[in-house]
Design a protein around this motif. Sequence first.
Motif, mmCIF file in Angstrom:
data_model
loop_
_atom_site.group_PDB
_atom_site.id
_atom_site.type_symbol
_atom_site.label_atom_id
_atom_site.label_comp_id
_atom_site.label_asym_id
_atom_site.label_seq_id
_atom_site.Cartn_x
_atom_site.Cartn_y
_atom_site.Cartn_z
ATOM 1 N N HIS A 205 -4.177 -8.326 -6.305
ATOM 2 C CA HIS A 205 -3.073 -7.990 -5.391
ATOM 3 C C HIS A 205 -2.687 -6.526 -5.570
ATOM 4 N N ASP A 206 -2.617 -6.086 -6.816
ATOM 5 C CA ASP A 206 -2.243 -4.700 -7.090
ATOM 6 C C ASP A 206 -3.251 -3.731 -6.484
ATOM 7 N N ALA A 207 -4.547 -4.025 -6.649
ATOM 8 C CA ALA A 207 -5.577 -3.165 -6.063
ATOM 9 C C ALA A 207 -5.460 -3.122 -4.546
ATOM 10 N N ALA A 208 -5.218 -4.280 -3.938
ATOM 11 C CA ALA A 208 -5.059 -4.331 -2.480
ATOM 12 C C ALA A 208 -3.859 -3.509 -2.031
ATOM 13 N N ASP A 209 -2.740 -3.657 -2.737
ATOM 14 C CA ASP A 209 -1.541 -2.904 -2.381
ATOM 15 C C ASP A 209 -1.771 -1.404 -2.533
ATOM 16 N N ARG A 210 -2.516 -1.014 -3.553
ATOM 17 C CA ARG A 210 -2.786 0.400 -3.762
ATOM 18 C C ARG A 210 -3.550 0.996 -2.577
ATOM 19 N N ILE A 211 -4.526 0.268 -2.062
ATOM 20 C CA ILE A 211 -5.293 0.765 -0.922
ATOM 21 C C ILE A 211 -4.409 0.869 0.315
ATOM 22 N N THR A 212 -3.658 -0.190 0.599
ATOM 23 C CA THR A 212 -2.794 -0.194 1.785
ATOM 24 C C THR A 212 -1.786 0.945 1.725
ATOM 25 N N HIS A 213 -1.142 1.111 0.570
ATOM 26 C CA HIS A 213 -0.143 2.164 0.427
ATOM 27 C C HIS A 213 -0.782 3.549 0.481
ATOM 28 N N GLY B 222 -6.125 14.227 14.365
ATOM 29 C CA GLY B 222 -6.144 15.035 13.156
ATOM 30 C C GLY B 222 -7.393 15.878 13.033
ATOM 31 N N LEU B 223 -7.493 16.578 11.901
ATOM 32 C CA LEU B 223 -8.608 17.495 11.662
ATOM 33 C C LEU B 223 -9.481 17.060 10.497
ATOM 34 N N ALA B 224 -9.110 16.007 9.812
ATOM 35 C CA ALA B 224 -9.832 15.606 8.605
ATOM 36 C C ALA B 224 -11.166 14.965 8.950
ATOM 37 N N SER B 225 -12.169 15.242 8.135
ATOM 38 C CA SER B 225 -13.441 14.544 8.241
ATOM 39 C C SER B 225 -13.326 13.183 7.563
ATOM 40 N N THR B 226 -14.355 12.372 7.715
ATOM 41 C CA THR B 226 -14.391 11.069 7.047
ATOM 42 C C THR B 226 -14.236 11.244 5.542
ATOM 43 N N SER B 227 -15.004 12.162 4.972
ATOM 44 C CA SER B 227 -14.969 12.355 3.518
ATOM 45 C C SER B 227 -13.652 12.955 3.059
ATOM 46 N N GLU B 228 -13.079 13.884 3.833
ATOM 47 C CA GLU B 228 -11.789 14.475 3.459
ATOM 48 C C GLU B 228 -10.687 13.431 3.482
ATOM 49 N N PHE B 229 -10.653 12.606 4.518
ATOM 50 C CA PHE B 229 -9.652 11.549 4.586
ATOM 51 C C PHE B 229 -9.796 10.608 3.391
ATOM 52 N N THR B 230 -11.034 10.270 3.062
ATOM 53 C CA THR B 230 -11.283 9.326 1.975
ATOM 54 C C THR B 230 -10.842 9.903 0.632
ATOM 55 N N GLU B 231 -11.095 11.172 0.400
ATOM 56 C CA GLU B 231 -10.666 11.785 -0.859
ATOM 57 C C GLU B 231 -9.151 11.801 -0.980
ATOM 58 N N GLN B 232 -8.468 12.009 0.132
ATOM 59 C CA GLN B 232 -7.005 11.974 0.111
ATOM 60 C C GLN B 232 -6.498 10.562 -0.195
ATOM 61 N N VAL B 233 -7.153 9.558 0.372
ATOM 62 C CA VAL B 233 -6.765 8.168 0.079
ATOM 63 C C VAL B 233 -7.031 7.852 -1.383
ATOM 64 N N ARG B 234 -8.180 8.250 -1.897
ATOM 65 C CA ARG B 234 -8.516 7.971 -3.303
ATOM 66 C C ARG B 234 -7.475 8.583 -4.231
ATOM 67 N N ALA B 235 -7.044 9.794 -3.930
ATOM 68 C CA ALA B 235 -6.038 10.441 -4.782
ATOM 69 C C ALA B 235 -4.721 9.679 -4.768
ATOM 70 N N ARG B 236 -4.340 9.166 -3.605
ATOM 71 C CA ARG B 236 -3.052 8.485 -3.480
ATOM 72 C C ARG B 236 -3.087 7.048 -4.017
ATOM 73 N N VAL B 237 -4.276 6.518 -4.267
ATOM 74 C CA VAL B 237 -4.368 5.195 -4.889
ATOM 75 C C VAL B 237 -3.621 5.154 -6.221
ATOM 76 N N HIS B 238 -3.543 6.284 -6.892
ATOM 77 C CA HIS B 238 -2.908 6.353 -8.216
ATOM 78 C C HIS B 238 -1.411 6.649 -8.146
ATOM 79 N N ARG B 239 -0.878 6.865 -6.940
ATOM 80 C CA ARG B 239 0.524 7.294 -6.804
ATOM 81 C C ARG B 239 1.392 6.126 -6.361
ATOM 82 N N ARG B 240 1.571 5.167 -7.231
ATOM 83 C CA ARG B 240 2.378 4.010 -6.863
ATOM 84 C C ARG B 240 3.858 4.310 -6.964
#
Length: 359
Positions: free
Chosen positions: A316-324, A341-359
């Motif tokens: 559940h925590d992992a799922a919530d991290r992705i959604t958030h 927007g202007l982000a590429s697929t990879s740029e958007f994904t890197e931003q999401v990966r970084a925010r996974v840790h910002r609960r």
Amino acid sequence: MTATKANLRLGVIDGDGIGPEVVAATRAVVDEAIGAAGLAPVRWVPLSIGHDAIAAYGNPLPEQTLTALEDLDAWILGPHDNASYPADLRVAPGGVIRKRLGLYANIRPAAAFTGVRAMAPDIDLVIVRENSEGFYADRNMFAGSGEFRPTEDVAMAVAVITRQACERIAHQALRLARGRRKRVTVVHKANVLPMTTGLFRDVCYAVAEQYPDVTVDDEHVDAMAAHLVRSPAEFDVIVTENLFGDILSDLAGELSGSLGMAASLNCSDTRAMAQAVHGAAPGLAGHNRANPAALQLSAAMLLRWLGVRDNNSLLHDAADRITHAVAATLAAGIATADLGGLASTSEFTEQVRARVHRR
């Protein structure tokens, strides 16, 4: 099995067109969230469908893939482009997989995200679509097609509605509503299809007697379409048969911002498949411009389903991290071109990966 002690084993199917790009982006986010939640790394099981499978096996959905899926509890399916397959191989892999593995429920949320322009910014609902019968010719018969032409000038289709299928999809919707705002709307067309969709409506009401804490009402499908456009915030969980659910969920996806954001989960009581609603967009393939958010959100639904099934709070925590993380990335104004927007697929994904840790 405790997921911190053993690796989660998930199938991964790239599909066609933008599939390899959005699937890779989704895997990266899932791996990040799984690690952040304290779970052991995922063991990914690569499988093949579509043009790659045609090249390797002469079949867009080889038996090897189906057999491997039978040994898995969950997997991620990339979009496929069956319209471009050779005419004698033109099957829809997703539909075949759903039928073969008994994935009778299609869960499609529609909610507006901050930072995404939505026609209905207050929409927050879930459509629970019966996935195994109705008018869909590729899955409503034991053998052969439910659509046929007795003469050159006459085409016919058989709709199948069974009590068993109605009961199990009603339970899915009512259980889901208990974790939300405790309201279910049954969608049918019993005024002109009283035996088929009338059965669907009546069985849903009968099952609802087991859920006295959930309020249940019903609407004709044409009225429901109008209500979704005019006042979508009034609805919580919508349950309906296959064809109506397909149409209404696409409408709800557009109202919430874009089909590029439309996530979905196909599941039974024992297996689940994450699959974005959008198609393979072959014109975008290889340009690093595709929006991976829908499949990333679908993967979050998959992890949450596994968390419920296995009573595992870390999933559940992992799922919530992705959604958030997806929501926070969009709220920060970072989006792909389909959302302005202007982000590429990879740029958007890197931003999401970084925010996974910002609960």
